[in-house]
Design an enzyme around this catalytic site. Structure first.
Site, PDB file in Angstrom:
ATOM      1  N   GLU A   1      42.569  35.581  38.773  1.00  0.00           N
ATOM      2  CA  GLU A   1      42.568  36.734  37.869  1.00  0.00           C
ATOM      3  C   GLU A   1      43.364  37.837  38.548  1.00  0.00           C
ATOM      4  O   GLU A   1      43.043  38.242  39.673  1.00  0.00           O
ATOM      5  CB  GLU A   1      41.145  37.189  37.574  1.00  0.00           C
ATOM      6  CG  GLU A   1      41.029  38.165  36.411  1.00  0.00           C
ATOM      7  CD  GLU A   1      39.566  38.350  36.009  1.00  0.00           C
ATOM      8  OE1 GLU A   1      38.898  37.329  35.712  1.00  0.00           O
ATOM      9  OE2 GLU A   1      39.089  39.492  36.000  1.00  0.00           O
TER      10      GLU A   1
ATOM     11  N   GLU B   1      33.463  35.169  38.972  1.00  0.00           N
ATOM     12  CA  GLU B   1      32.874  36.329  39.642  1.00  0.00           C
ATOM     13  C   GLU B   1      31.343  36.245  39.685  1.00  0.00           C
ATOM     14  O   GLU B   1      30.637  37.226  39.452  1.00  0.00           O
ATOM     15  CB  GLU B   1      33.331  37.623  38.962  1.00  0.00           C
ATOM     16  CG  GLU B   1      34.839  37.813  39.077  1.00  0.00           C
ATOM     17  CD  GLU B   1      35.337  39.128  38.511  1.00  0.00           C
ATOM     18  OE1 GLU B   1      34.545  39.852  37.893  1.00  0.00           O
ATOM     19  OE2 GLU B   1      36.534  39.432  38.676  1.00  0.00           O
TER      20      GLU B   1
END
Length: 984
Positions: A655, A581
């Site tokens: 994820e 991220e």
């Protein structure tokens, strides 16, 4: 020599490998590798556990010591910032309440007689009280003041030993925050704060450490606590930020003259600096990275040497609890000057068939002689058993000779063919050992063992295949802490986690978001897990003050190289991730050079990254990686898959879900959001998730509809310390949103949480809680990931006296395809699980005490049953251990579970009795826990309240003291329990 340049010597000559902890290494006299964990001395400085500060010896300290009611430690807005003479720094309270204060010790400034307060927002109205004290405990009001009414300079009695500014009134939406606090004498002259020298540094052999604490590493000073309300909950409300020093004597005999002596750190958190005999040897700032330092030039022979390690987590930023200290293993390695380099064997298996398998070994030799040498080299290949012990020899290479220039490395290629190779995979994790022998003038000067495995990896637009078999990644993401044990490595604790995940059906691990302990990969090799090793949580643009972004430009190539060199021989490692991220997802411009660093060191595995912006799957970022990982965003699956150019791109969910729940808590009605949240807990009906996330059911449906996605890594396998979303006021949560409206809604939630005293200190994301106790969600994943295992699991519990006659829905997780529910023998209906349904629900059940029974069916035949009964009041305790025999090595653990039961022996689900532990025999209680994310009970204690019927004590056997161990658990008014185990 600088810390960086010396550390580079440890990795600049690498080519790969680890594995010494997982097999018997018959290296012989030329090479030794021994644990360097025992017998350290430790002291902590800077921020102390109680909120005070302790000056670091050898450095400087401020003339005016200061402290505060609370501080924004993660942003460095600490008390000292208001007294440093810099108007651009500030102290800020960690919350918006009144009554926050800043106190100063004026013992060294007896002439101070007045002060001025420079508020962060000088044009706004603050109401405050100036107080004095003789002991720093009892305070006397001197003046109540307001910025819009009173003069800035306020006098007080000269000779006051302590002075405090207490904030009683704040501007709207502002917190207590002082830019600068300035003092004056009677004549109005400034009384300056200044830094003072603190004498001999701990790196010096002459430093007196008599009062320091004796301990063994691995060690995590942060988990020792205490929990503090004023500390941020995104890092667990634990006092991990500090400066820590470790010192240890090192005796090197004369017989080691002419050898090279290295020290290997598997991980030291953080900003390490290593000294030998007062001289800086080197260090490594990234606390998750393993590194080696050459001690040889600094050694004294036939004498005691003083090794000192300084760590600084005060200058390290993290979004979760990172731990603090020498929290992984340390090794002392001795070699001849001609030796296999650090991580110096890279094993690849380019050709595999049923009849034979070729193993190629790229061996990097280091010649640390000051003359050229001729080296002889050969390797033998052995089978390894499940314990890592070498068995039969199955192949060998030809011997080769090479000239190595003085003070230079050289890489030499060897090759061997293994007949009928046994493949490594999760079902049969067979490994081999390449034993490399180095000779000079006919003498063996080094023997180096490197485990490896034969297996093939294939990635395509159709998915992933292991050894030619299509394989779906049933993975979990996990942070590195071990619950109540903190971040300090313990192999048995790691092994237990993997055993539980294996029981659930998990076959893959993502090391979120950093290189793991090497022992995790040794276990994954042995137990048959597929692993994605991840490097970073941020790149050039940071997420929290002091995080990896401060190191990025200088260190990322070195950290990537070190990560790959250390881990590229593990057959369990199937993929590299260069980031999670990260902000820089706007194209391939930064991802590509980073991926190229990894590919240069290992061309055999794909490079990936976990991206939380769907645009990264179509804007060119995806072209920089070999396999594209998408975090969340189920709505973007089709768009990314169908984007031109992505037809052959391997794509997976890096994820997923981020469902939140508390074990044994159920709230009504069953709705996502606030209805599922109460008392700083989250309902275990498994319907709640943050705004950016999804329930498991939603993820399963998306994956079933998009079979090109070759797997998922669920966030998370286990709860972990820190990040207690949805009760997390960490502003980095905003990074999860690309939609402005959603971002603003979350911003409002964070503002609300910032004004509350939120006790939550650990996460709610886990499928298992902080103790490793199973939440209901465990069975949901087990039903999906082990479809051939007959199982059924009812939720909720059936103790609801306050809901008599009220609708209390019942859910069932099962690997069957239909089920019938009975309440006190009455059928409540038989239901089939529909397409894209992953639980069976009876939403109109009215509560009455008694027995719930579910009978699951598969293909029309009875498959599995589960029963839940209403219990009586708590009457006793039941005590069990996961292992009744442990090794007497000072490391091995046994995990003891206490269950609160009623008179019939049934677990009482809503009980919270205080349990007291006593132990007899050669063992100690290493930690206690109960899985309650909002509890501030210490982990290191001999008692613990049960949380929804369960608590835990972790026993550690004493080294060298075999014998019988008895653990006893007691609770007032309940029948006690005990269990006996043995250490050998």
């Amino acid at each position: 020599m600088s810390a960086r340049s010396t550390a580079v010597c440890g990795v600049g000559l690498l080519t790969a490998a680890l594995g010494f902890t997982s097999f018997t290494n018959a290296a012989g006299p030329p090479r030794s590798r021994e644990s360097f964990n025992a017998g350290w001395k430790f002291a902590r400085f800077g921020p102390m556990p109680d909120g005070s500060r302790k000056a670091e010896p050898g450095g400087t300290h401020w003339k005016f010591p200061s402290r505060a009611s609370s501080e924004e430690i993660d942003k460095n807005n600490t008390a000292v910032a208001a007294l440093d003479g810099d108007p651009n720094t500030r102290w800020c309270a960690n919350g918006g309440g009144k009554g926050e204060w800043l106190a100063v010790d004026l013992a060294d400034a007896p002439d101070a007689a007045a002060l001025e307060v420079d508020w962060e927002f000088p044009d706004l109205r603050y109401v405050y009280v100036i107080q004095t004290s003789g002991d720093g405990q009892s305070w006397k009001d001197v003046k109540q003041a307001a910025t819009d009414r009173d003069p800035r300079r306020i006098a007080f009695e000269p000779g006051s030993k302590h002075i405090r500014v207490r904030v009683d009134g704040l501007p709207d939406s502002k917190w207590a925050s002082i830019a600068e606090l300035r003092f004056f004498d009677r004549e109005g002259k400034p009384v300056a704060n200044e830094r003072r020298s603190l004498g001999e540094p701990p790196s010096s052999a002459a430093f007196d450490d008599t009062g320091w604490r004796k301990l063994d590493v691995p060690h995590d000073w942060g988990v020792e606590g205490p929990f503090r309300d004023d500390l941020p909950n995104d890092t667990g409300k634990l006092p991990w930020k500090a400066i820590g020093w470790y010192r240890k004597a090192l005796h090197i005999p004369n017989s080691d003259r002419g050898r090279r002596v290295f020290i290997d750190f598997d991980g030291a958190m953080a900003n390490s600096q290593v000294y030998l005999n007062g001289k800086l040897v080197g260090g490594w700032p990234y606390g998750y990275q393993s590194f080696r330092l050459d001690l040889t030039p600094f050694l004294k022979y036939d004498a005691d040497n003083l090794l000192a390690v300084r760590l600084d987590t005060e200058k390290w930023g993290s979004r979760w609890y990172p731990g603090a200290g020498i929290y992984r293993n340390v090794w002392l390695v001795k070699t001849s000057p001609l030796h296999v380099g650090h991580w110096g064997v890279f094993a690849t298996t380019p050709a595999i068939s049923g009849a034979s398998g070729t193993v190629k070994l790229a061996v990097t030799l280091d010649n640390q002689h000051d003359v050229d040498v001729r080296a002889g080299l050969k390797a033998e290949v052995f089978e390894l058993d499940s314990h890592g012990v070498a068995g039969a020899k199955v192949a060998e290479t030809k011997s080769v000779e090479k000239i190595l220039l003085a003070e230079n490395p050289r890489t030499v290629d060897l090759s061997a063919v293994v007949p009928n190779p046994k493949l490594w995979n999760p079902k049969t994790p067979q490994r081999y050992l390449a034993r490399v022998t180095v000779e000079r003038s006919g003498d063996v000067v080094d023997v180096y063992g490197q485990p490896f495995g034969f297996r093939t990896l294939e990635y395509s637009g159709k998915g992933f295949a292991l050894d030619g078999e299509p394989t779906f990644l049933k993975g979990t993401c996990n942070h590195h802490d071990l619950g109540s044990l903190g971040a300090a490595l313990n192999v048995r604790a790691l092994e237990r986690q993997l055993e539980i995940l294996k029981e659930m059906g998990c076959n893959a691990l993502r090391t979120s978001h950093n290189p793991p302990a090497p022992e995790l990969l040794d276990l994954a090799d042995r137990m048959g897990f597929l692993v994605q090793v991840e490097a970073f949580d941020c790149w050039r643009t940071g997420k929290t003050p002091g995080d990896y972004s401060t190191l990025f430009d200088e260190w990322y190539p070195l950290d990537l190289q070190a990560m790959v060199h250390r881990d590229r021989n593990h057959p369990s490692v199937i993929m590299w991730s260069i980031g999670n991220e990260i902000v820089e997802q706007d194209g391939p411009w930064l991802a590509k050079p980073m991926a190229d660093v990894v590919r240069a060191e290992d061309p055999t595995r794909p490079v990936s990254a976990g991206c939380h912006h769907p645009q990264a799957g179509v804007n060119g970022f995806q072209t920089a990686v070999d396999a594209f990982g998408l975090n969340y965003h189920l709505e973007a699956y089709s768009r990314i898959l169908n984007h031109p150019g992505n037809e052959n791109k391997p794509i997976y969910t890096s994820e997923s879900s981020s469902c939140v729940s508390s074990r044994g808590e159920y709230f009504f009605p069953i709705k996502r959001g606030r209805d599922s949240q109460a008392n700083f807990q989250v309902s275990s009906y498994d319907v709640d998730a943050p705004a950016w996330a999804q329930t498991p059911d939603e993820v399963f449906e998306a994956l079933d509809k998009h079979p090109r996605f070759f797997g998922e890594f669920v966030w998370t396998g286990f709860d972990y310390i820190g990040e207690p979303t949805p009760y997390n006021s960490d502003s980095t949560n905003l990074l999860n949103f690309s939609d402005p409206a959603q971002r603003e809604a979350m911003k409002a939630d964070l503002e609300r949480l910032g004004r509350l005293k939120v006790p939550s200190a650990s996460s709610y994301f886990g499928i298992l809680d902080l103790c490793g106790f199973k939440k209901d969600r465990f069975y949901m994943y087990q039903a999906r990931w082990r479809p051939d295992l007959p199982m059924a699991h009812i939720l909720p519990h059936w103790n609801w006296p306050e809901r008599l006659g009220q609708v209390t829905p019942v859910h069932l997780y099962t690997s069957g395809d239909e089920a019938e529910l009975f309440l006190n023998g009455r059928s409540l209906g038989r239901k089939k699980r529909g397409e894209y349904e992953y639980r069976i629900r009876w939403d109109d059940v009215k509560y009455e005490p008694g027995e719930l029974k579910a009978v699951a069916y598969k293909n029309g035949r009875e498959w599995a049953t589960d029963v839940v009964k209403t219990t009586g009041a708590p009457a006793g305790l039941v005590l069990s251990v996961d292992r009744s025999e442990v090794a007497a090595d000072g490391l091995d653990l046994s995990f003891a579970t206490v269950t609160v039961v009623d008179a019939a022996g049934l677990p009482v689900p809503r009980s919270g009795n205080l349990v007291k532990f006593t132990i007899e025999g050669p063992s100690e209680i290493a930690a206690v826990g109960n899985g309650d994310a909002a509890s501030h009970e210490p982990f290191q204690a001999s008692s613990r309240k049960a949380y929804n019927g369960l608590c835990q004590a972790i026993l550690r056997a004493r080294s060298g003291q075999p014998g019988s161990i008895t653990l006893r658990a007691e609770s007032d008014g309940l029948t006690s329990a005990q269990v006996t185990l043995r250490s050998r």
